[in-house]
Scaffold this active site. Structure first.
Site, PDB file in Angstrom:
ATOM      1  N   ASP A 265     -12.932   5.254   1.134  1.00  0.00           N
ATOM      2  CA  ASP A 265     -11.493   5.263   1.363  1.00  0.00           C
ATOM      3  C   ASP A 265     -10.971   6.694   1.371  1.00  0.00           C
ATOM      4  O   ASP A 265     -10.791   7.305   0.321  1.00  0.00           O
ATOM      5  CB  ASP A 265     -10.795   4.440   0.272  1.00  0.00           C
ATOM      6  CG  ASP A 265      -9.287   4.340   0.490  1.00  0.00           C
ATOM      7  OD1 ASP A 265      -8.792   4.921   1.465  1.00  0.00           O
ATOM      8  OD2 ASP A 265      -8.621   3.682  -0.325  1.00  0.00           O
TER       9      ASP A 265
ATOM     10  N   ASP B  65       0.879  -1.173   0.000  1.00  0.00           N
ATOM     11  CA  ASP B  65       0.000   0.000   0.000  1.00  0.00           C
ATOM     12  C   ASP B  65       0.913   1.219   0.000  1.00  0.00           C
ATOM     13  O   ASP B  65       1.485   1.589   1.032  1.00  0.00           O
ATOM     14  CB  ASP B  65      -0.892  -0.017   1.251  1.00  0.00           C
ATOM     15  CG  ASP B  65      -1.716   1.271   1.396  1.00  0.00           C
ATOM     16  OD1 ASP B  65      -1.731   2.091   0.459  1.00  0.00           O
ATOM     17  OD2 ASP B  65      -2.343   1.440   2.462  1.00  0.00           O
TER      18      ASP B  65
ATOM     19  N   GLU C 104      -7.220   0.772  -4.468  1.00  0.00           N
ATOM     20  CA  GLU C 104      -7.184   0.702  -3.006  1.00  0.00           C
ATOM     21  C   GLU C 104      -8.508   0.226  -2.393  1.00  0.00           C
ATOM     22  O   GLU C 104      -8.507  -0.667  -1.538  1.00  0.00           O
ATOM     23  CB  GLU C 104      -6.768   2.059  -2.436  1.00  0.00           C
ATOM     24  CG  GLU C 104      -5.300   2.368  -2.720  1.00  0.00           C
ATOM     25  CD  GLU C 104      -4.929   3.811  -2.478  1.00  0.00           C
ATOM     26  OE1 GLU C 104      -5.806   4.584  -2.047  1.00  0.00           O
ATOM     27  OE2 GLU C 104      -3.764   4.184  -2.714  1.00  0.00           O
TER      28      GLU C 104
ATOM     29  N   LYS D  15       2.809  11.684  -3.491  1.00  0.00           N
ATOM     30  CA  LYS D  15       1.914  10.788  -4.228  1.00  0.00           C
ATOM     31  C   LYS D  15       0.870  11.595  -4.999  1.00  0.00           C
ATOM     32  O   LYS D  15       0.438  11.188  -6.080  1.00  0.00           O
ATOM     33  CB  LYS D  15       1.223   9.822  -3.263  1.00  0.00           C
ATOM     34  CG  LYS D  15       0.215   8.886  -3.922  1.00  0.00           C
ATOM     35  CD  LYS D  15      -0.379   7.951  -2.898  1.00  0.00           C
ATOM     36  CE  LYS D  15      -1.496   7.104  -3.480  1.00  0.00           C
ATOM     37  NZ  LYS D  15      -2.057   6.169  -2.489  1.00  0.00           N
TER      38      LYS D  15
END
Length: 561
Positions: A168, A6, A145, A68
């Site tokens: 999420d 992850d 994810e 990211k």
């Protein structure tokens, strides 16, 4: 050995599959979470994780975090005078995780299944793959994810068929996925999200509240003071959960400033962020053809879902208490490890079948006839629409647009805008066709998209059978998101037309938004009315503008119900 990773905005984890279940691998500090922070000193030494985060307060110009969010862009990070791309920084985090996994497992780790936000486009996914390769990992499969979290959840709770929504909210990205578990099949029904919304934004809200109470501006603070401010804001954000108020202190120019912030003040200040959360939820339900009442379970994933301001909002939104039995920080990594086991064809997960969806619409650029004899180029023709179950293969027949045309160029695009220029360019194919009157020759354009995010494009000339084929791998020369946004702003600035009147701009903006949210017949219907209205704007005939605007508003009213 294949592991699941992850790669998060705030924290990253690595996991493996053993004894019939996925397990988190602790890092060299004995902790499951590794902060996604990188620091490089003047001598070129690289620090990753908590050490790098600690250096933030000392050497802020040597540290990078939340990179990211910039994956797939040309953003340049300068650390101690050295330049790095987002994927290079991510590769350092991945290498750190790889070394920890090898030390823990006692064997070489050669491959990884890496999770990515469901709403990452092709460019961001390819950047993630490059990061893995730079870290010495083979990356043949990436998993969304929310899907990874659902895989982990589904493995623990297979007692009944369940339709659930995975919410999420991580440190920097937000995804919503709607999935259905029946027997041994886990089917993704729809995905939506926002690549620029996460826990970091809630931290910034707390920091702004403190600055307002202290009567300070962010630019009044030095770089180190800003680092301290956000660190204290992060603590206050977490502490205010479950309390009526929180006291936040901050050292400013050798003076300790202390202010109290109530949970009510914080919640009101977060209202805009909470409203941004609502839209992807509505969009995913609409794309799946479901109502909130059709959802059996709501799963919370990502550290930001621990915030009481978020949980309270979700309880009001979903009218039910979410399922919180899984650790929201670890669920994605555990699911990625299950995916790794599936890729290895491990006996324990052999019977699990996973289907995914295409997150963005894939199509090409075409010329359209908006009135008899009048044509407009630069329009987007969807071929595989978003949330189509993959693997998928769709064909669209296109015709020559000009007399004497001897070739057809197929520009491969990804996005939701009606205009080709606003969507992401992935590549192009060109093929020769026999000359003739416009519309006489045609080509069949076939897009085939698989679960590993590989897109095959084949163009076949109907009259001759000649064909060209390519696999889209993504090129470094693609336009960045910033460049695309800048171009859109420039084009908007140059268009001094009736659309610039507020009422016309409002209806066009609303229409474009609803077009991007629609699919199939709804999308085609809206496209028809939008095209008529735009044609009236070009003519400048006020009566026709009023008439077509009324028709468009009526169409929008039907779609908004």
């Amino acid at each position: 050995m294949i592991v699941g990773i992850d790669l998060g905005t705030t924290n990253s984890l690595v996991a493996y599959f053993a004894d019939g279940q996925p397990r988190i691998i602790p890092n060299r500090l004995g902790k499951n979470l590794t902060p996604s922070v990188v620091s490089v000193d003047r001598e070129g030494n690289v620090y990753v994780g908590e050490t790098a985060r600690e250096r933030m307060g000392l050497y802020p110009d040597s540290v990078a975090q939340t990179f990211k969010r910039s994956m797939g862009t040309e953003r340049d990070y300068v650390l101690s005078g050295r330049h790095f791309k987002p994927e290079e920084l991510s590769s350092m985090v991945l290498r750190f995780l790889k070394e920890d996994a090898e030390s823990f497992l006692g064997e070489e780790v050669t491959e990884a299944v890496i999770s990515v936000p469901a709403y990452f486009d092709d460019k961001r996914r390819k950047a993630t793959k490059r990061a893995g390769e730079l870290a010495g990992l083979k990356v043949e499969r990436m998993v969304s994810e929310p899907t990874a979290a659902a895989v982990a959840y589904g493995l623990y709770d297979k007692t009944r068929d369940t339709r659930f929504l995975v919410f999420d909210l991580g440190g920097g990205t937000f995804d919503v996925s709607i999935l259905e578990l029946y027997h041994n099949i886990l089917e993704v029904r729809a995905v939506a999200g926002d690549n620029y919304l996460g826990g970091e934004d809630f931290t910034q809200v707390m920091a702004r509240l403190f600055l307002q109470k202290a009567k300070l501006q962010l630019q009044d603070l030095s770089e180190k003071e800003q680092v301290r401010l956000y660190r204290q804001a992060e603590k206050a954000k977490c502490a205010v959960s479950g309390q009526n108020r929180v006291s936040m202190s901050f050292l400013y120019k050798e003076e300790t400033l202390e202010k109290e912030i109530s949970s009510k003040e914080y919640e009101e200040a977060c209202e805009d962020l909470l409203m941004k959360i609502r839209e992807p939820v509505k969009k995913s339900l609409a794309d799946a053809g479901l109502k909130l009442s059709d959802i059996d379970e709501v799963l919370l994933i990502g550290g930001a879902t621990r915030l009481s301001v978020v949980r309270d909002f979700l309880i009001r939104l979903f009218r039910k208490f979410p399922d919180t039995k899984m650790n929201p920080d670890e669920a994605v990594a555990l699911g990625a490890a299950v995916q790794a086991a599936m890729k290895e064809r491990r006996e324990e997960v052999k019977e699990v079948i996973l289907t995914d969806v295409c997150s963005f619409t894939l199509g090409t650029e075409v010329v359209v006839e908006y009135e008899e004899g009048k044509f407009e180029d630069g329009r987007f023709c969807p071929i595989i629409e978003r949330n189509t179950v993959i693997p998928a293969s769709h064909t669209e027949r296109l015709y020559t647009a000009r007399d004497g045309q001897d070739k057809v160029r197929v520009r491969v695009l990804q996005g939701e805008s009606r205009f080709a220029r606003n969507n992401l360019f992935l590549g192009e194919l060109e093929i020769q066709v026999p000359k003739g009157p416009k519309g006489q020759e045609s080509v069949d354009v076939t897009y085939t998209y698989d679960i590993n995010s590989l897109l095959e494009v084949e163009v076949t000339v109907v009259s001759t059978g000649a064909s060209q084929k390519m696999i889209i791998k993504g090129e470094d020369s693609q336009m960045t998101d910033e460049e695309a946004k800048k171009r859109m702003e420039e084009l908007a600035y140059l268009k001094i037309q009736p659309r610039d009147y507020e009422e016309n701009r409002l209806v066009l903006t609303r229409a474009e938004r609803m077009y991007e949210e629609a699919l199939g017949d709804r999308r085609r219907k809206l496209d028809h009315y939008i095209t008529l209205f735009e044609a009236a704007l070009k003519k400048g005939d006020q009566n026709q503008i009023l008439e077509t605007r009324k028709a468009l508003n009526e169409a929008l009213g039907e779609e908004d119900e």
